[in-house]
Design an enzyme around this catalytic site. Structure first.
Site: not given
Ligand SMILES: N[C@@H](CCC(=O)NCCCC(=O)O)C(=O)O
Length: 251
Positions: A113, A221, A223
């Site tokens: 991500c 994701h 994971e």
């Molecule tokens: N901030 C970036 C990457 C998004 C990201 O890594 N999301 C993972 C978890 C976010 C959450 O749990 O809200 C984007 O917004 O593209």
């Protein structure tokens, strides 16, 4: 059970209770332990205060995690604006080094991500923000829900590029993935190969052409469902195998 395979995980920086905390979400750490068979090592985002080679010489892989923060747009030649916030510039500095060094050293790299976006920027690519506002694009944002299992539920299919690294791991696809992002790859970085795409054209996975070792970026994701979803498990198992191969050749 932990193993001698060590994987560096860059920390995010959070301010609360009068301190600055360097932390990583446990979902990535558990997937590394339970599915990749690796021991995670959280690396503090104190790049200018520590010699990263001390860590890089002792680990067998790097995993860059997701985060609600965004890569600072100055890193890809765009002026800052509220649509690119929030930032975590300490993390930016750390992951730029970890990604660059892992590619240079042939350390296996799994970038998830925000990590996927950092991989693109590290290869001189750019990011688009608030992609849901771009005509023709889907809304890739996380839903608002108190249950993480709902937020990380699968949302759309991705078409897996035939004959690529990802296809060799999960099969020819398509596969169904979750989606929790407002940003996405805009200009593809130098030397990166598209490994999967969403129905609206969003680049959902990349690999590094000619990489010395496993190097895979994923916008979704794996994971979160690594213990129950076959493609997610295959990704972490393949990453773990690459880390073990690295350790064996490292001696
Ligand atoms: N901030 C970036 C990457 C998004 C990201 O890594 N999301 C993972 C978890 C976010 C959450 O749990 O809200 C984007 O917004 O593209």
């Amino acid at each position: 059970m932990s193993s001698p395979i060590l994987v560096a995980v860059p920390a995010d920086v959070h301010d609360h209770s009068n301190y600055r905390w360097h932390a990583s979400p446990d979902t990535y750490l558990k997937a590394l332990i339970r599915v990749a068979g690796a021991t995670p090592v959280i690396v503090p985002a104190l790049t200018d205060e520590m010699d990263l080679s001390v860590i890089l010489e002792r680990v067998d892989g790097v995993l860059t995690t997701g985060a609600a923060s965004n890569v600072h747009p100055e890193r890809f030649g765009v002026s800052p604006s509220p649509s690119f916030e929030p930032y975590d510039r300490d993390r930016d500095r750390l992951t730029e080094r970890l990604i660059g060094e892992s590619i240079e050293r042939g350390l296996p790299l799994l970038a998830i991500c925000r990590g996927h976006q950092e991989l693109n920027v590290a290869h001189h690519g750019t990011l688009a923000t608030e992609i849901q506002e771009i005509p023709g694009r889907m809304d890739h944002r996380a839903i608002t829900h108190e249950d993480q299992r709902e937020r990380y539920a699968t949302r759309h299919d991705v078409a897996v590029t035939e004959g690529g690294l990802l296809a060799s791991i999960v099969g020819p696809g398509p596969i169904r993935v979750n989606s929790l992002h407002r940003q996405a790859i805009d200009r593809l970085g130098d030397g990166l190969v598209v490994e999967a795409s969403a129905p609206d054209g969003t680049i959902e996975a990349v690999s590094v052409a000619g990489a010395k070792a496993f190097a895979l970026g994923l916008q979704w994701h794996p994971e979160f469902w690594a213990e129950s979803d076959a493609p997610s498990a295959a990704i972490f198992e393949a990453f773990g195998a690459a880390c073990r191969a690295y350790r064996e050749q490292r001696g």
